[in-house]
Design a protein around this motif. Structure first.
Motif: not given
Length: 504
Positions: A78-86, A59-69, A1-9
């Motif tokens: 692996r990353f799946i990006i969620l956003t309201g900005y098209d 806030p603090v650190m956005d999703g793309l910076e998190l991806l970079h680090k 079973m693979k592990k998942v993390m969900i990140v949403e402010d």
């Protein structure tokens, strides 16, 4: 079973994503839920996950910076990006960072589930390739060890395109400096080298590449020049430090393991030559195996007199200035081990204890694992500094007059000294001084002086060819028979027996 993390402010969205799917049916487990990139990174470092589902704008650190680090630490996550900005800029950056998908809010349950299933399949495929890669490496190492039967040679000949029974081939090992080196850069180097017309390569993880030159028109010197130019090209283009060892030429696939083993033995010369060099067996065959000269008595005296700068300076000169260009790697290791044993003797003799000390076996392992002379030197610097600090601490337990007597013995042990003359020198009663010395040092002055002489004599017996009579006089025993008696009382064996054990 693979592990998942969900990140949403936004807490409602975070809980919604957690509850919208039957994660277990997807063979997934949500182990982290974070409200910004910084919190997510901290959680990931405590327990890494396989898949990160994250918002971009936080806030603090956005999703793309998190991806970079996280990408800096682990390429396979692996990353799946969620956003309201098209916005195309976000999508373009996400694609460049190899994001699995870019999903707009409000989240479509079926789309998210589909993306997660595809991501799991991709991770499974990556795992299969890794296992296959490990299997291939195991097969190659079995072959290169020389244990492969003749019937299996054809398989490896096919892999390398070495079908001529009487060819003219040269094998070399490229080792790269792994410090700060990412797996992707290694892959880039391998892809580049595979474009070479007459070069066949085998990756031997984690840090080596077997290269076989198949150009039938070159001789040994031209082959080494080819590998050297190849090294310059790789280092300048990819900013990777490498060290290349070339084995002797061979004529058939059956002789490749022997050439490989020779090249592999040459890797120990990295410690002398350093990265950025390319060497061959021909270059080092005339190097001397003679021991490098180390004055153990002087080095010991620097330490016991707590002259840190002098001790470190002597070691620096020994490793960096006295190493000749024709020295063998074996002679360097021999000298380093002799120094390690000397430090161990000092710690035992003076009963020094510190949690910062290295065990002898650990120090020797550090010596052999060091990639250059600076690595060996660094290991000794910390050990020598800690020994001198402990001697200072031990000395602080002594009264000033006892410290003075100990220092005088270390410096003037050859002279005919006794407690009576020392008591006169320090304006003290001899009997009272003897009692103080016995109480603080744990033995009589006469025993301490004798032990000091015998310790120095032992080093001369083990590390020089001086005659026993000369050694006796050197440490202040004009009567050789008396020296024999005192030495045997101290060590349980006579000076001659000790030398015989060392087969001088």
């Amino acid at each position: 079973m693979k592990k998942v993390m969900i990140v949403e402010d936004e807490e409602l969205i975070l809980q919604g994503i957690r509850n919208i799917l039957d994660w277990e049916s997807l063979d997934l487990e949500v182990v982290h839920m974070a409200h910004d990139g910084a919190e997510a990174l901290e959680m990931w470092e405590r327990e890494p996950v396989h898949i990160v589902v994250t918002d971009i704008s936080m806030p603090v650190m956005d999703g793309l910076e998190l991806l970079h680090k996280i990408r800096e630490k682990e390429e396979q996550v692996r990353f799946i990006i969620l956003t309201g900005y098209d916005e195309f800029a976000y999508a373009r950056e996400a694609i460049r960072l190899e994001v699995e998908n870019y999903i707009l809010k409000p989240i479509n349950e079926e789309e998210l589930e589909r993306q997660l299933r595809e991501t799991v399949e991709k991770l499974d495929e990556m795992d299969k390739k890794k296992i296959q890669y490990i299997d291939e490496k195991t097969q190659w190492m079995h072959f290169l060890s020389g244990r492969t039967g003749a019937e299996e040679y054809r398989q490896f000949a096919k892999l390398l395109d070495l079908f001529a029974d009487h060819g003219n081939y040269y094998a070399a090992l490229m080792k790269w400096n792994m410090n700060g080196l990412k797996e992707k850069k290694i892959t880039d180097v391998i892809v580049e080298l595979k474009q070479e017309k007459y070069l066949k390569i085998v990756h031997l993880p984690p840090d080596s590449l077997l290269m076989v030159l198949t150009d039938q028109t070159v001789d040994e010197m031209q082959a080494q020049e080819y590998f050297s130019e190849l090294q310059n090209s790789v280092e300048s283009r990819f900013n990777v430090m490498t060290f290349i060892c070339m084995g002797p030429g061979f004529q058939s696939i059956a002789q490749l393991p022997e050439s490989y083993q020779t090249a592999r033995k040459l890797q120990k010369y990295l410690i002398l030559e350093g990265y950025g060099t390319c060497i061959s067996q021909r270059q080092i065959q005339d190097r001397t195996a003679e021991s490098l000269s180390m004055d153990e008595e002087q080095f010991r005296r620097f330490i016991l007199k707590k002259e840190t700068e002098a001790a470190l300076g002597y070691m620096e000169d020994l490793f960096l200035n006295q190493i000749r260009g024709d020295a063998s790697a074996g002679s360097l290791y021999q000298m380093a081990i002799k120094m390690a044993m000397l430090l161990q003797d000092i710690k035992k003799e003076y009963k020094l204890k510190s949690s910062n000390f290295q065990e002898l076996t650990d120090l020797i392992e550090t010596i052999f694992r060091a990639e250059d002379i600076h690595g060996i030197k660094t290991a000794f610097i910390s050990e020598i500094t800690e020994i001198i600090a402990c001697i200072h601490e031990e000395d602080s337990q002594y009264t000033p007059v006892v410290r003075q007597i100990i220092a005088e013995v270390q410096q003037n042990y050859k002279e005919d000294m006794n407690l009576k003359t020392l008591a006169y020198k320090y304006h003290m009663n001899a009997s009272y001084l003897g009692q103080i010395f016995q109480k603080e040092v744990g033995c009589s002055f006469a025993r301490y002086l004798s032990n000091t002489k015998n310790e120095i004599a032992k080093d001369l017996i083990l590390n020089t060819n001086m005659k026993i009579n000369d050694i006796a006089r050197q440490v202040g025993y004009p009567d050789t028979s008396y020296f024999y008696r005192k030495f045997k009382q101290c060590y349980g064996v006579s000076p001659a027996s000790l030398r015989e054990m060392k087969k001088y």
